[in-house]
Design an enzyme around this catalytic site. Structure first.
Site, PDB file in Angstrom:
ATOM      1  CG  PHE A 109       1.537 -21.593  -2.293  1.00 21.60           C
ATOM      2  CD1 PHE A 109       2.712 -22.099  -2.800  1.00 21.60           C
ATOM      3  CD2 PHE A 109       1.587 -20.355  -1.671  1.00 21.60           C
ATOM      4  CE1 PHE A 109       3.901 -21.405  -2.713  1.00 21.60           C
ATOM      5  CE2 PHE A 109       2.769 -19.640  -1.574  1.00 21.60           C
ATOM      6  CZ  PHE A 109       3.934 -20.162  -2.102  1.00 21.60           C
ATOM      7  CD  GLU A 110       0.696 -25.368   1.287  1.00 22.84           C
ATOM      8  OE1 GLU A 110       1.116 -26.488   0.937  1.00 22.84           O
ATOM      9  OE2 GLU A 110       1.280 -24.670   2.111  1.00 22.84           O
ATOM     10  N   GLY A 111      -1.395 -27.642  -3.347  1.00 26.02           N
ATOM     11  CA  GLY A 111      -2.350 -28.352  -4.203  1.00 26.02           C
ATOM     12  C   GLY A 111      -3.199 -27.332  -4.937  1.00 26.02           C
ATOM     13  NE  ARG A 130      -4.410 -29.201  -0.104  1.00 24.79           N
ATOM     14  CZ  ARG A 130      -4.363 -30.501  -0.345  1.00 24.79           C
ATOM     15  NH1 ARG A 130      -5.038 -31.345   0.439  1.00 24.79           N
ATOM     16  NH2 ARG A 130      -3.655 -30.973  -1.348  1.00 24.79           N
TER      17      ARG A 130
END
Length: 598
Positions: free
Chosen positions: A408-410, A270
């Site tokens: 992306f990434e959560g 993140r």
């Protein structure tokens, strides 16, 4: 070849503490603090992108796998793949400021930047942080050079945000020598050409665990390329595992510890994503400001029109704020991880603890960074007008490529729930005196009188940041009192609390950077930074006040609502500033330079 830089030292700060404490500008790292070595690392990355990648852009976008792998290996020769790999495993072991600079500069490479970023970040770091000594010696030198390419395999067709709902299984063989993996992973970056896969599976269908899987293992296959909206030059395929015999020694860390690896690697991911968004934001400002000077309408360049100038000023201001946040956070992560000895058997425990310290700040960077880039890209298209919708112009691709970052990434929705959730969990563990501060505030508010006059430079902005923190404590305290254990179900309130924290961290990061710069260079040289900080702090405070009002209307009613709104009115009292004139000044500087200006 990149040389190993000097590690930047920083005072240890408890993660999340910014929302309840005052912060000294001397404790934060800013871009003005970069060493000459760190700037050279950034320039090396930039030169590589401009010299090797951009001339091959069309071929990369057409998914030329062989070319992408060849270029990744060239990046490895320059040291661009080994910044986060410790020296004892043939890496450079650079500080986090340096590796962040690489991530930022990679953004200009578009899809290739994603391929490289996935390899060095979520693909390689699980082994760096959580691998055994044998695993590190076996894989890290190959990953650092680019001889082997890595991919990260968490998402499944039926589990995206709910990562622990994965259905991929791992069963230990009777002789205990292998784990048998079965399942499918979805949307895997680099899948078409990766050699090493970091795969998450449930041992015996229950214990979430992590494995290093090699492409050559029998039963490993790759599905078809996904046809994506953007980032078209990056490979995105399913990974299919059918009775794959993975050596027991390829278990990463321990059985049942996969969630700790996954979540902490996502935290780093993140943060690195925010750095990439920063780089793309700066690139977009350069594209948009140059086009605004070039495009003539009504016999004058559109950069002369006030509404175009306002857009450019707002784009530059948000980028300045993100710039300040990213390197402030890089400094925090560096201070947390610099003492870890990655050759020790307990390196995994130490890594998990160090990364988790600033998990909240990583989520804040991810949300603000991705939404800032989307805003800047959208305004960039608008400045280009109809041409912004045409594929020939780079802004069209920037716009398409930017959209994935909020997923992306959560997703940003998941991260908005994580931000206050993480803070409250820390408070429950007595790691932060959050509830004590909220209780003290309730007593303070009985006699609170707002400050009315401000004479010093940025004095009102500093005051507003302090008031914003009080507003957070006020709303958060009332929400906890009302909902208690059921607060997890009040997602709108949690999202509002997250947005207040995001705005506070953003505003404070810009304020601290500007104060530090003024102290070092004087007001005249920092004039643009001062104007951007003033504009952002005042506008973000308006956002915070609106979020607080909306939250109070949900938490309270009747006379209690009226009382709390009166308190909020006192906390939110401020004297408006002339943002229109300041934005004109900011825009003039950006238009003259035709690039991002600090």
């Amino acid at each position: 070849m990149i040389e190993r830089g000097t590690k930047m030292m920083g005072e240890k700060i408890i993660g999340g503490s910014f929302i309840i404490n005052d912060v000294d500008y001397n404790s934060v790292i800013t871009p003005e603090d970069f060493t000459e070595e760190q700037r050279m690392i950034g320039e090396t990355t930039k030169d590589f992108i401009e010299g090797e990648i951009l001339p091959q852009d069309e071929a990369i976008e057409s998914l030329n796998y062989d070319l992408t792998v060849k270029l990744l290996q060239k990046a490895g020769e320059l040291g661009l793949l080994s910044a986060d790999v410790p020296e004892q495993y043939e890496g450079l072991g650079l500080d986090k400021i340096s590796s962040t600079l690489i991530s930022e500069r990679l953004s200009k490479a578009s899809s290739f930047g994603l391929s490289l970023g996935a390899h060095v970040g979520i693909g390689t770091l699980p082994i760096v942080y959580f691998g055994t000594e044998e695993q590190k010696k076996k894989y890290l030198p190959l990953l650092a050079s680019g001889e082997k390419i890595a991919a990260y395999c968490l998402t499944e067709p039926s589990s995206g945000s709910d990562a622990l709902g994965a259905k991929t299984t791992a069963t230990l063989s009777e002789d205990g020598k292998h784990y048998i993996l079965n399942g499918t992973k979805q949307f895997i970056t680099n899948a078409a050409f990766a050699d090493i896969f970091i795969v998450y599976a449930k041992v015996n269908g229950t214990d979430f665990s992590t494995f290093i899987v090699e492409r050559t293992m029998e039963g490993v296959s790759i599905g078809s390329e996904e046809e994506k909206m953007g980032i078209k030059g990056s490979s995105t395929c399913p990974l299919i595992l059918e009775e794959v015999k993975v050596p027991a020694e390829n278990l990463l860390w321990e059985v049942g510890k996969g969630h700790l690896i996954a979540f902490n690697i996502l935290n780093i991911g993140r943060f690195k994503l925010a750095a990439g968004c920063l780089g793309s934001s700066k690139d977009t400002i350069e594209e948009a400001s140059a086009y605004a000077n070039e495009r003539v309408q009504f016999k004058q360049p559109i950069s002369s029109f006030s509404l175009i100038r306002r857009k450019i000023a707002e784009m530059n201001t948000k980028a300045y704020v993100l710039d300040s946040m990213v390197y402030r956070t890089a400094g925090l992560i560096d201070s947390s991880m610099k003492a870890i000895d990655f050759s020790r058997s307990d390196a995994g425990v130490a890594s998990a603890k160090a990364i988790a310290e600033y998990a909240l700040e990583c989520s804040i960077n991810k949300v603000f960074g991705s939404e800032t880039l989307d805003f800047i890209a959208d305004e960039g298209v608008q400045i280009h007008g109809g041409y912004g919708f045409i594929k020939e112009y780079k802004i069209e691709r920037i716009y398409r490529d930017s959209r994935i970052n909020r997923i992306f990434e959560g997703t940003n929705e998941i991260n908005r729930l994580l931000i206050p959730g993480t803070l409250i969990k820390r408070a429950m563990k007595d790691e932060l005196p959050l509830m004590q501060k909220a209780q003290q505030l309730q007593e303070e508010l009985l006699t609170f009188m707002p400050q009315r006059t401000f004479t010093g430079l940025l004095e009102q902005e500093e005051y507003l940041i302090k008031m914003a923190k009080k507003i957070f404590l006020m709303i958060g305290g009332l929400a906890v009192q009302k909902y208690q254990q059921k607060l997890d179900s009040e997602q709108e309130i949690l999202s509002h609390l997250a947005d207040i924290m995001i705005q506070v961290y953003a505003a404070e990061s810009a304020f601290l950077r500007t104060k530090k710069r003024v102290a070092k260079e004087g007001e005249e040289k920092a004039a643009n930074a001062i104007a951007m900080t003033q504009v952002f702090v005042h506008e973000s405070f308006e956002t915070i006040e609106a979020l607080a009002k909306d939250s109070l209307a949900q938490v309270e009613s009747g006379d209690r609502l009226s009382t709390q709104l009166s308190v909020l009115k006192k906390l939110a009292r401020r004297t408006p500033i002339n943002t229109i004139e300041r934005k004109r000044q900011i825009a003039a500087r950006v238009i003259a330079a035709e690039k991002y200006v600090v």
